[in-house]
Design an enzyme around this catalytic site. Structure first.
Site, mmCIF file in Angstrom:
data_model
loop_
_atom_site.group_PDB
_atom_site.id
_atom_site.type_symbol
_atom_site.label_atom_id
_atom_site.label_comp_id
_atom_site.label_asym_id
_atom_site.label_seq_id
_atom_site.Cartn_x
_atom_site.Cartn_y
_atom_site.Cartn_z
ATOM 1 N N CYS A 41 33.941 46.624 2.144
ATOM 2 C CA CYS A 41 34.349 45.761 3.255
ATOM 3 C C CYS A 41 35.467 46.456 4.052
ATOM 4 O O CYS A 41 35.999 47.491 3.647
ATOM 5 C CB CYS A 41 34.824 44.405 2.730
ATOM 6 S SG CYS A 41 36.441 44.433 1.928
ATOM 7 N N CYS A 43 38.069 42.538 -4.466
ATOM 8 C CA CYS A 43 36.924 43.439 -4.451
ATOM 9 C C CYS A 43 37.019 44.478 -5.568
ATOM 10 O O CYS A 43 38.109 44.838 -6.017
ATOM 11 C CB CYS A 43 36.858 44.191 -3.120
ATOM 12 S SG CYS A 43 36.583 43.138 -1.687
ATOM 13 N N GLU A 71 36.253 36.932 -8.596
ATOM 14 C CA GLU A 71 36.298 35.824 -7.654
ATOM 15 C C GLU A 71 37.196 34.701 -8.156
ATOM 16 O O GLU A 71 37.588 34.670 -9.321
ATOM 17 C CB GLU A 71 34.875 35.294 -7.410
ATOM 18 C CG GLU A 71 33.987 36.305 -6.724
ATOM 19 C CD GLU A 71 32.589 35.794 -6.468
ATOM 20 O OE1 GLU A 71 31.846 36.471 -5.746
ATOM 21 O OE2 GLU A 71 32.213 34.716 -6.992
ATOM 22 N N GLU A 125 36.374 47.651 -5.318
ATOM 23 C CA GLU A 125 36.993 48.895 -4.851
ATOM 24 C C GLU A 125 38.511 48.831 -5.000
ATOM 25 O O GLU A 125 39.155 49.772 -5.454
ATOM 26 C CB GLU A 125 36.649 49.155 -3.376
ATOM 27 C CG GLU A 125 35.162 49.327 -3.102
ATOM 28 C CD GLU A 125 34.465 48.012 -2.755
ATOM 29 O OE1 GLU A 125 34.771 46.962 -3.364
ATOM 30 O OE2 GLU A 125 33.599 48.061 -1.860
ATOM 31 N N ASN A 184 34.535 43.193 -9.111
ATOM 32 C CA ASN A 184 35.021 42.080 -8.295
ATOM 33 C C ASN A 184 35.428 40.919 -9.198
ATOM 34 O O ASN A 184 34.844 40.697 -10.265
ATOM 35 C CB ASN A 184 33.987 41.657 -7.244
ATOM 36 C CG ASN A 184 32.660 41.203 -7.811
ATOM 37 O OD1 ASN A 184 32.225 41.692 -8.839
ATOM 38 N ND2 ASN A 184 32.005 40.289 -7.121
ATOM 39 N N CYS A 228 38.780 47.063 2.170
ATOM 40 C CA CYS A 228 38.682 48.154 1.198
ATOM 41 C C CYS A 228 38.630 49.506 1.894
ATOM 42 O O CYS A 228 39.221 50.475 1.418
ATOM 43 C CB CYS A 228 37.470 47.959 0.298
ATOM 44 S SG CYS A 228 37.697 46.613 -0.891
HETATM 45 ZN ZN LIG Z 1 36.348 44.941 -0.224
#
Ligand SMILES: [Zn+2]
Length: 135
Positions: free
Chosen positions: A90, A51, A42, A53, A40, A93
Site C-alpha cells: 500500500c 501491514c 488486524e 511490510e 498483517n 508501506c
Molecule cells: Zn501497507
C-alpha cells in the site's frame, strides 16, 4: 527471491486477519544480508491494524537499528481458501520502504496474476520527502 517468498508464505500463516480474511506475509533482505518477516495484524478498530511490510521493517529495525538498508522485499497474500491474491504494498508501506532504501526491489503478485518485480522508486515516484518540504 525464493527464500523471501518462502518466508513471506510462512509469515502469512500467522497473520491476524479475522475481518478482511486477507492474509499477508512480507519478508525482506537487508544490505547486511539478514532476512526478516512480518504479517498483517488486524484490529476491530480497522485503522489500528498493521501491514505485513511494516511489521517486517519493524523487526529489521529492532535487530539492525535505524541504519537499516533494504535490498529486496517480497509480499505474498492469500485469502481464507488459500488462493493467492494480488498484494502490492500500500502507499504507506511504499513510503516506509523508501525510507530504508531508494533502490529496493519489491516483489509481489500483480493484478494480472503474474509475479511482479519493481524498484521502490518506480512504485512511488513522487514520494514525500520532509527535507524538500521547507520553503
Ligand atoms: Zn501497507
Amino acid at each position: 527471491m525464493t527464500e523471501l517468498i518462502e518466508l513471506a508464505e510462512a509469515a502469512l500463516r500467522n497473520s491476524h486477519a479475522p475481518y478482511s480474511r486477507f492474509r499477508v506475509g512480507a519478508a525482506l533482505r537487508s544490505q547486511a544480508g539478514h532476512v526478516y518477516s512480518g504479517c498483517n495484524v488486524e484490529c476491530a478498530s480497522y485503522p489500528l491494524g498493521g501491514c505485513a511490510e511494516r511489521a517486517a521493517i519493524a523487526a529489521a529495525v529492532l535487530a539492525e537499528g535505524p541504519s537499516l538498508r533494504i535490498t529486496e522485499l517480497h509480499v505474498v497474500a492469500r485469502d481464507d481458501s488459500g488462493t493467492l491474491r494480488s498484494a502490492a504494498p500500500c502507499g504507506a508501506c511504499r513510503q516506509l520502504i523508501l525510507e530504508f532504501s531508494s533502490d529496493a526491489v519489491i516483489g509481489f503478485l500483480g493484478h494480472d496474476g503474474k509475479a511482479q518485480r519493481w524498484s521502490i522508486r518506480d512504485l512511488l515516484p513522487a514520494a514525500f520527502n520532509l527535507e524538500s518540504q521547507s520553503a
